[in-house]
Motif scaffolding. Structure first.
Motif, PDB file in Angstrom:
ATOM      1  N   ASP A  33       0.861  -1.372   0.044  1.00 32.67           N
ATOM      2  CA  ASP A  33      -0.117   0.080   0.048  1.00 32.67           C
ATOM      3  C   ASP A  33       0.863   1.062   0.044  1.00 32.67           C
ATOM      4  O   ASP A  33       0.568   2.114   0.944  1.00 32.67           O
ATOM      5  N   ASN A  34       1.955   1.282  -1.020  1.00 30.99           N
ATOM      6  CA  ASN A  34       2.629   2.641  -0.966  1.00 30.99           C
ATOM      7  C   ASN A  34       3.109   3.190   0.225  1.00 30.99           C
ATOM      8  O   ASN A  34       2.793   4.295   0.611  1.00 30.99           O
ATOM      9  N   GLY A  56       4.559   6.607   0.322  1.00 29.46           N
ATOM     10  CA  GLY A  56       3.660   7.542   0.497  1.00 29.46           C
ATOM     11  C   GLY A  56       2.855   7.908   1.644  1.00 29.46           C
ATOM     12  O   GLY A  56       2.676   8.782   1.845  1.00 29.46           O
TER      13      GLY A  56
END
Ligand code: GZL
Length: 320
Positions: A306-307, A310
């Motif tokens: 899930d990144n 980020g």
């Protein structure tokens, strides 16, 4: 725009102004547990921001993990005649007397992020996650990750007697109950701190053949997981592969660990409990609107898919 639409718009603007005006006159006491974890620090800074943006005067008291300091602070707020009191109760028991004193002083109390074993009429509402669900989401992830493989789990519990420690244990055990290949072989409190989490994990590793017998560590918060990751590395093992790491909070450093391949899953806990609390309080003060007794915040699973970089970037600077 028709006359009636203009009237409705004017009314809604007036309402918004009046409730924020109402809030602007308020002085609120906040009894915070302490600063034991990154999440707690974020909750404190978000609560101060939420009060400031509403023009509320916030009197802040840090209890340094001691219930007696919280009780003293709440009595101080009552004596000062504040308009409301926010409490993050360090443990679940021992609140009846002081909450009764607040009720008798007609000062509404709102619980943040933890619960109390006391009559529900002693607080206006409680804003918290579903902590059993958090434990279940973490356990369900592990069940999916290990499938039929035998998996000995060590558990780092939160503060003894706190509702998150009680409930996150309960939820995780519910998730693994039907899977005989997964068992919790050691469980001990790390008090939600990195240092204690590292220390307890060092003990688990020594007791379990240098860690070779351990498949996963379940930590009731990310800070203890980060401490455990360091202990696993110090023992010459690879966190995230030799020993899976699953925890709760969603603080930036657990996403950094995911980027490094050293953590596998976290269940996010929002640090913004104060926003919903102060909105409920403003409505109650304005026209007596009684909020639901429990306002439940989301519990979302994050994994390295899930990144994480980020997610780290999105949270950095929010006061963690
Ligand atoms: C849970 C909260 C816990 C966090 C920890 O709602 O009370 O306390 O998970 C914090 O990081 O110490």
């Amino acid at each position: 725009m028709t006359y009636f639409k203009k009237l409705a718009l004017a009314a809604s603007i007036a309402t918004a102004l009046s409730s924020s005006a109402m809030a602007a006159d308020m002085t609120i006491g906040f009894s915070q547990i302490g600063s034991e974890s990154g999440w707690r620090a974020a909750e404190t800074s978000v609560t101060k921001q939420q009060a400031e943006k509403r023009g509320i005067t916030l009197k802040f008291a840090d209890a340094q993990q001691k219930q007696e300091n919280q009780i003293k602070a709440i009595r101080g707020f009552i004596a000062q005649g504040v308009d409301a009191i926010l409490v993050a109760p360090v443990v679940a028991t021992g609140w009846d007397d002081v909450l009764t004193e607040a009720k008798e002083a007609k000062i509404p109390v709102i619980l943040l992020d933890r619960g109390v074993d006391a009559s529900q009429d002693l607080y206006l509402t409680s804003v918290a996650s579903d902590q059993v669900k958090e434990g279940k989401v973490a356990g369900d992830w592990l069940v999916g990750a290990v499938k039929d493989k035998d998996c000995k789990v060590v558990e780092l519990q939160g503060t003894v007697g706190s509702t998150p420690a009680i409930n996150r244990k309960k939820g995780f055990e519910e998730a693994i109950a039907g899977h005989n290949n997964i068992s919790i072989v050691r469980s001990q409190t790390g008090d939600f701190t990195r240092s204690k989490g590292k220390e307890v994990m060092e003990g688990f590793l020594k007791a379990e053949n240098g860690g070779k017998g351990i498949c996963a560590v379940y930590a009731h918060n990310d800070d203890m997981a980060v401490g455990a990751i360091q202990a696993i590395k110090d023992a010459g093992l690879k966190p995230g592969t030799d020993i899976l790491v699953v925890s709760i909070d969603g603080v930036p450093d657990i996403f950094a660990a995911m980027v490094a391949g050293e953590a596998n899953a976290t269940v996010e806990l929002t640090p913004n409990m104060a926003g919903p609390a102060l909105d409920a309080l403003a409505a109650y003060k304005k026209d007596g609107t009684v909020p639901p007794k429990f306002i439940i915040t989301e519990s979302k699973l994050y994994t390295p898919a899930d990144n994480p970089q980020g997610e780290y970037d999105a949270r950095k600077g929010l006061g963690y």
